[in-house]
Design a protein around this motif. Structure first.
Motif, PDB file in Angstrom:
ATOM      1  N   UNK A 131       0.242   5.098  -3.270  1.00  0.00           N
ATOM      2  CA  UNK A 131      -0.822   5.295  -2.294  1.00  0.00           C
ATOM      3  C   UNK A 131      -1.732   6.421  -2.759  1.00  0.00           C
ATOM      4  N   UNK A 132      -3.035   6.173  -2.685  1.00  0.00           N
ATOM      5  CA  UNK A 132      -4.041   7.182  -3.015  1.00  0.00           C
ATOM      6  C   UNK A 132      -5.065   7.261  -1.886  1.00  0.00           C
ATOM      7  N   UNK A 133      -5.906   8.273  -1.965  1.00  0.00           N
ATOM      8  CA  UNK A 133      -7.025   8.354  -1.027  1.00  0.00           C
ATOM      9  C   UNK A 133      -8.322   8.344  -1.821  1.00  0.00           C
ATOM     10  N   UNK A 134      -9.345   7.765  -1.230  1.00  0.00           N
ATOM     11  CA  UNK A 134     -10.663   7.797  -1.859  1.00  0.00           C
ATOM     12  C   UNK A 134     -11.692   8.314  -0.854  1.00  0.00           C
ATOM     13  N   UNK A 135     -12.867   8.585  -1.339  1.00  0.00           N
ATOM     14  CA  UNK A 135     -13.969   9.039  -0.494  1.00  0.00           C
ATOM     15  C   UNK A 135     -13.526  10.202   0.394  1.00  0.00           C
ATOM     16  N   UNK A 136     -13.050  11.252  -0.243  1.00  0.00           N
ATOM     17  CA  UNK A 136     -12.677  12.485   0.447  1.00  0.00           C
ATOM     18  C   UNK A 136     -11.731  12.216   1.620  1.00  0.00           C
ATOM     19  N   UNK A 137     -10.778  11.316   1.418  1.00  0.00           N
ATOM     20  CA  UNK A 137      -9.760  11.066   2.436  1.00  0.00           C
ATOM     21  C   UNK A 137     -10.194  10.090   3.513  1.00  0.00           C
ATOM     22  N   UNK A 138     -11.408   9.532   3.392  1.00  0.00           N
ATOM     23  CA  UNK A 138     -11.887   8.604   4.418  1.00  0.00           C
ATOM     24  C   UNK A 138     -11.313   7.208   4.240  1.00  0.00           C
ATOM     25  N   UNK A 139     -10.766   6.906   3.075  1.00  0.00           N
ATOM     26  CA  UNK A 139     -10.155   5.591   2.858  1.00  0.00           C
ATOM     27  C   UNK A 139      -8.842   5.764   2.100  1.00  0.00           C
TER      28      UNK A 139
END
Ligand SMILES: Cc1cc2nc3c(=O)[nH]c(=O)nc-3n(C[C@H](O)[C@H](O)[C@H](O)COP(=O)(O)OP(=O)(O)OC[C@H]3O[C@@H](n4cnc5c(N)ncnc54)[C@H](O)[C@@H]3O)c2cc1C
Ligand SMILES: Cc1cc2nc3c(=O)[nH]c(=O)nc-3n(C[C@H](O)[C@H](O)[C@H](O)COP(=O)(O)OP(=O)(O)OC[C@H]3O[C@@H](n4cnc5c(N)ncnc54)[C@H](O)[C@@H]3O)c2cc1C
Lengths: 320, 262
Positions: A131-139
């Motif tokens: 699991x990762x986050x993208x767009x500064x944690x927004x997705x």
């Protein structure tokens, strides 16, 4: 089954929290994993760091070399590329050292690379789901990593809670295998961050402003609120980058670590680098115009408003 | 000094609400406002300042589709001398390694002393610069917040934990990833953009770069995005509802209880 290695960060002979976190992550990749800790450094601090690592890992590889006394990413990468067998999975903390060293290591090992992992769902065959986050944690995203030729993974600090398990590992000296450690980048010295006129680490109440403050002139709105509350103004990084407040007021991994009772996050999105500077479970109040801002996932109280209207109204009500 | 700055076109998180498509395959990209990755603006500004000091030229390059041309023009309006677009259907779906290999192929066609990237982009991976350096066998330093030129060497500062600065000496040619705050990127006005509106921007594809089909793009990617999802979070914040007045009254009560107000 790929062999799993964990790079151990340590300071003054003490292993960092990430050492235990990587051990937990290794188990999430493969419950039966017998991960090996790799500890690089020089002299007595290295020996005590190896002892610390041996309390968490059954096998510890020690790399002792004067060139490794300071963790220069260029030198450490060279050493790891030499000693890590092809096809291995290497775990590294996603901090300023990991960001420096790890991407290039994946190239040198011809391994897959996935950065800033916040969760692991385990291996199925050679495919690892993470699991990762993208767009500064927004997705949030699930990624699949083909580990057939090995993988280098950096893990977000704090994402894998240590499970309290311990080991009494043995230390193997691999120093002779590191090869030539000459590099075209030489470490000179560390320059400590300047201390400012206020010490935000001592404040009980912080009114902290982020990019939502929009303009240098609006900083005074936060100062007025802080004054009315008997609080101190702190901020997120973009405010310092823009030179609207001094660096000593920045909260986060590249700023100060604060432990207030109450933290007022005003127009701050809630990036992990920012939240990394908040310790001691303060009562967090978040005001943000975006109801989906990630800060609302960690705040105790959330308010969807424009801070440029909300803060002056709050100041007035308190009687500033 | 010949400087190449790698720039990426990304959805502007300050301007957009990121929403995930119903089937989880992607985010809603239709109405997104795109801009240059924040870190890349600092990299471009730094390159321009170095050129103005020691001479040479600044080239900006991006791997993207034809729409990515707009960010090259924007950086040229800032003062970059040249733009290069690397576009090909074969590049689509590349992972970080794929992007780095494409950039490497372009770099080997030129003669650069210094490559600058941003510290990280919208995927938050902070991977391309370090991979590129390793592929070129050039030295690398990440999170650079100070550059001083000293002949064939640079003296650089890296920002590390706590805002401390790690000073290093690094030989040219090298790759540096730039951290925000290193400078104050200049403002680009409509007039500046208009000035470079008709400048020719060359576009290079896989054939021009000698990149074998299948060595980049989706087929070569060892890291693949399976889906986007909304995580099950802890309890989350208690959201205060009502008019602004009501929210303020409730907040003051809570602050008094928690020691935030006397
Ligand atoms: C190595 C590294 C280290 C870093 N260290 C730090 C660090 O120590 N500290 C730190 O803070 N960051 C750090 N960062 C940067 C971090 O990744 C984020 O970019 C940063 O925290 C974002 O700051 P922000 O929340 O103020 O801005 P943004 O993410 O842009 O968020 C602004 C928020 O304000 C809201 N908003 C806008 N206008 C209004 C309004 N009028 N009223 C109400 N809300 C509004 C928006 O909805 C948004 O949620 C680091 C990054 C890197 C790569
Ligand atoms: C349609 C689509 C499909 C994708 N499929 C995949 C996939 O299957 N697997 C996968 O892993 N990723 C995929 N990606 C993500 C994509 O390939 C990323 O651009 C790549 O991983 C590098 O970006 P980053 O944000 O990780 O860069 P970072 O390494 O975080 O960025 C650091 C710096 O590298 C430079 N840089 C980054 N990207 C570029 C670029 N394109 N051109 C020039 N310089 C650049 C910039 O200077 C930037 O500041 C996909 C993206 C899209 C739009």
């Amino acid at each position: 089954m790929a062999q799993i290695f964990a790079y151990i960060a340590h300071k003054n002979g003490v292993v960092e929290d990430s050492a235990a976190e990587l051990a937990v992550a290794a188990k999430k990749i493969d419950a039966a994993a017998q991960p090996t800790a790799i500890v690089t450094g020089s002299g007595s601090t290295l020996d005590s760091a190896c002892q610390g690592a041996a309390k968490l890992y059954a096998q510890v590889w020690k790399l002792d070399n004067a060139a490794l006394a300071y963790p220069n990413g260029e030198v450490v990468r060279k050493a790891l590329a030499k000693i890590v067998p092809a096809g291995s999975i290497v775990l590294i903390p996603h901090d300023t050292f990991g960001m420096d060293m790890a991407p290039g290591l994946s190239i040198k090992l011809d391994a897959a690379y996935a950065a800033d992992i916040v969760g692991l769902d385990g291996l199925s065959g050679a495919t690892l789901k993470a699991v990762r986050q993208e767009f500064a944690g927004m997705a949030h995203t699930h990624v699949t990593i083909d580990t057939a030729k090995g993988a280098v993974l950096t893990l977000r600090p704090g994402s894998f809670q240590p499970d309290g398990s311990s080991a009494s590992g043995s230390v193997t000296d691999k120093s002779g295998d590191a090869g030539d450690l000459g590099a075209k980048r030489r470490f000179l010295q560390v320059v400590e961050a300047e201390t400012g006129d206020v010490d935000i680490t001592k404040a009980d109440v912080l009114v902290s402003v982020g990019r939502g403050i929009e303009d240098a002139e609006n900083i005074s709105i936060a100062q007025e609120l802080a004054e009315a509350m008997g609080a101190v103004v702190s901020c997120s990084r973009p405010i310092v980058d823009a030179k609207w407040l001094e660096k000593s007021r920045q909260v986060g991994t590249s700023g100060k670590t604060v432990k207030p009772k109450v933290y007022m996050a005003m127009g701050i999105s809630g990036s992990f680098q920012h939240l990394g500077g908040l310790k001691g479970s303060p009562f967090i109040v978040a005001v943000n115009k975006n109801p989906k801002a990630p800060i609302f996932q960690v705040a105790d109280v959330g308010i969807v408003e424009n801070i440029l209207e909300f803060m002056p109204a709050l100041t007035e009500k308190i009687g500033g | 000094m010949e400087i190449l700055v790698c720039v990426k076109r990304v959805p502007d998180t300050a301007e957009n609400e990121i929403t995930i498509k119903g089937d989880g395959t992607d985010i809603q990209r239709d109405d997104l406002v795109y801009s240059v990755n924040e870190w890349d603006n600092y990299a471009t500004e730094e390159a321009i300042q170095i050129r103005d000091k020691v001479g040479g030229a600044v080239t900006v390059v991006t791997v993207g589709d034809s729409e990515a041309e707009e960010i090259l023009r924007r950086q040229m309006a800032m003062g970059a001398d040249k733009g290069i677009l690397l576009a090909d259907d074969a590049f689509e779906g590349s992972d970080g390694r794929g992007i780095a290999s494409i950039l490497k192929a372009e770099i080997l066609k030129g003669k650069y002393d210094l490559i600058l990237t941003g510290a990280q982009a919208d995927d938050g991976a902070a991977q391309v610069g370090g991979m590129l350096a390793a592929m070129l066998d050039w030295p690398y330093a990440s999170l650079v917040n100070k550059i001083e030129i000293d002949g064939k060497k640079l003296k650089i500062g890296r920002e590390i934990e706590g805002g401390n600065q790690e000073m290093n000496e690094i030989e040219l040619p090298c790759v540096l990833s730039i951290q925000t705050g290193i400078n104050e990127p200049r403002y680009v006005g409509i007039r500046g953009i208009r000035k470079v509106a008709s400048v020719e921007i060359p576009s290079h594809g896989a054939g021009d770069l000698g990149i074998a089909a299948g060595s980049v793009g989706a087929a070569a990617a060892r890291v693949k995005r399976a889906d986007y999802f909304t995580p099950v979070m802890g309890k989350g914040a208690e959201m205060l509802e009502g008019s602004m007045e009501e929210k303020i009254d409730k907040l003051i009560e809570l602050l008094k209880a928690k020691g935030g107000l006397k």
